[in-house]
Design an enzyme around this catalytic site. Sequence first.
Site, mmCIF file in Angstrom:
data_model
loop_
_atom_site.group_PDB
_atom_site.id
_atom_site.type_symbol
_atom_site.label_atom_id
_atom_site.label_comp_id
_atom_site.label_asym_id
_atom_site.label_seq_id
_atom_site.Cartn_x
_atom_site.Cartn_y
_atom_site.Cartn_z
ATOM 1 N N SER A 171 -24.378 -17.559 25.859
ATOM 2 C CA SER A 171 -23.290 -17.849 24.921
ATOM 3 C C SER A 171 -23.100 -16.739 23.903
ATOM 4 C CB SER A 171 -23.574 -19.149 24.162
ATOM 5 O OG SER A 171 -23.832 -20.196 25.050
HETATM 6 N N1 SAH Z 1 -28.652 -21.515 26.811
HETATM 7 C C1 SAH Z 1 -28.406 -20.431 27.754
HETATM 8 C C2 SAH Z 1 -26.994 -20.414 28.297
HETATM 9 C C3 SAH Z 1 -26.747 -21.552 29.165
HETATM 10 S S1 SAH Z 1 -25.495 -21.389 30.404
HETATM 11 C C4 SAH Z 1 -28.755 -19.070 27.164
HETATM 12 O O1 SAH Z 1 -29.169 -18.997 25.987
HETATM 13 O O2 SAH Z 1 -28.662 -18.093 27.886
HETATM 14 C C5 SAH Z 1 -25.665 -23.032 31.044
HETATM 15 C C6 SAH Z 1 -26.903 -23.249 31.863
HETATM 16 O O3 SAH Z 1 -26.982 -24.643 32.147
HETATM 17 C C7 SAH Z 1 -26.876 -22.526 33.208
HETATM 18 O O4 SAH Z 1 -28.013 -21.734 33.352
HETATM 19 C C8 SAH Z 1 -26.859 -23.686 34.224
HETATM 20 O O5 SAH Z 1 -27.557 -23.396 35.417
HETATM 21 C C9 SAH Z 1 -27.531 -24.795 33.442
HETATM 22 N N2 SAH Z 1 -27.265 -26.164 33.894
HETATM 23 C C10 SAH Z 1 -26.106 -26.720 34.295
HETATM 24 N N3 SAH Z 1 -26.276 -28.018 34.607
HETATM 25 C C11 SAH Z 1 -27.585 -28.298 34.405
HETATM 26 C C12 SAH Z 1 -28.380 -29.476 34.560
HETATM 27 N N4 SAH Z 1 -27.867 -30.641 34.992
HETATM 28 N N5 SAH Z 1 -29.700 -29.395 34.264
HETATM 29 C C13 SAH Z 1 -30.257 -28.218 33.833
HETATM 30 N N6 SAH Z 1 -29.546 -27.088 33.667
HETATM 31 C C14 SAH Z 1 -28.229 -27.112 33.948
#
Ligand code: SAH
Length: 217
Positions: A60
């Site tokens: 993000s």
């Molecule tokens: N917080 C992260 C950015 C997240 S992007 C950072 O600091 O880089 C969103 C993430 O959520 C992705 O890696 C995706 O694979 C994950 N995601 C999506 N659905 C999910 C679920 N049901 N359980 C765990 N992770 C999930």
Amino acid sequence: MYDTLRQRMIREHLLARDIHDERVLEAMAEVPRHLFIPENYREHAYADGPIAIGIGQTISQPYIVALMTQMLQLRGNEKVLEIGTGSGYQAAILAELASMVYSVERHSGLAKQAESVLQSLDYKNIEIVIADGSQGLAQYAPYDAILVTAAAPCTPQPLLDELKEGGRLVIPVGQQWEQHLYLWKRRQDSFEKQISTLVSFVPLRGDYGWGYSDWQD
Ligand code: SAH
């Protein structure tokens, strides 16, 4: 060079907006964001936007990381749950501000990459779990704070249930391209909701997330 860019990020993208929690600003000054970003994009690490980290996922925008963290009002002794480890950057920020962070990621490749960066930076208070985080993480519940960093169609009930009394949950809820940050506070068995900033996240998948027919990658 990265130190200068990081200081500028704090001044121009955080302080110039509405990030005023000193502890959040210190954490953002401390964590080397560029190390969480693939080498070929590192020069953009401190720019005012999200960056691709592989498998269609993103880290993000710094401002959104700071804003969501500030909404949690961490004071240092909390147990925090993050859903969506991605690069591990947000988990590192949370670990600077709370006593323990559990972070759930559904892609094992991303989880392993994040784990190796966090280990190299010597974080001892982060545990990454590979699972569907839309269902919460019962094994360490309840939590003082929960942060979801992927967009949900609505707030998953298991996450609300895993909040402690007085606990806070921040989650982007809405449609593809356009969601709002929701801040939930638990007061015994009732939940207060505040709706704030417009954001755009990648989808939360899994049982309480988006199906592929409603939101294609
Ligand atoms: N917080 C992260 C950015 C997240 S992007 C950072 O600091 O880089 C969103 C993430 O959520 C992705 O890696 C995706 O694979 C994950 N995601 C999506 N659905 C999910 C679920 N049901 N359980 C765990 N992770 C999930």
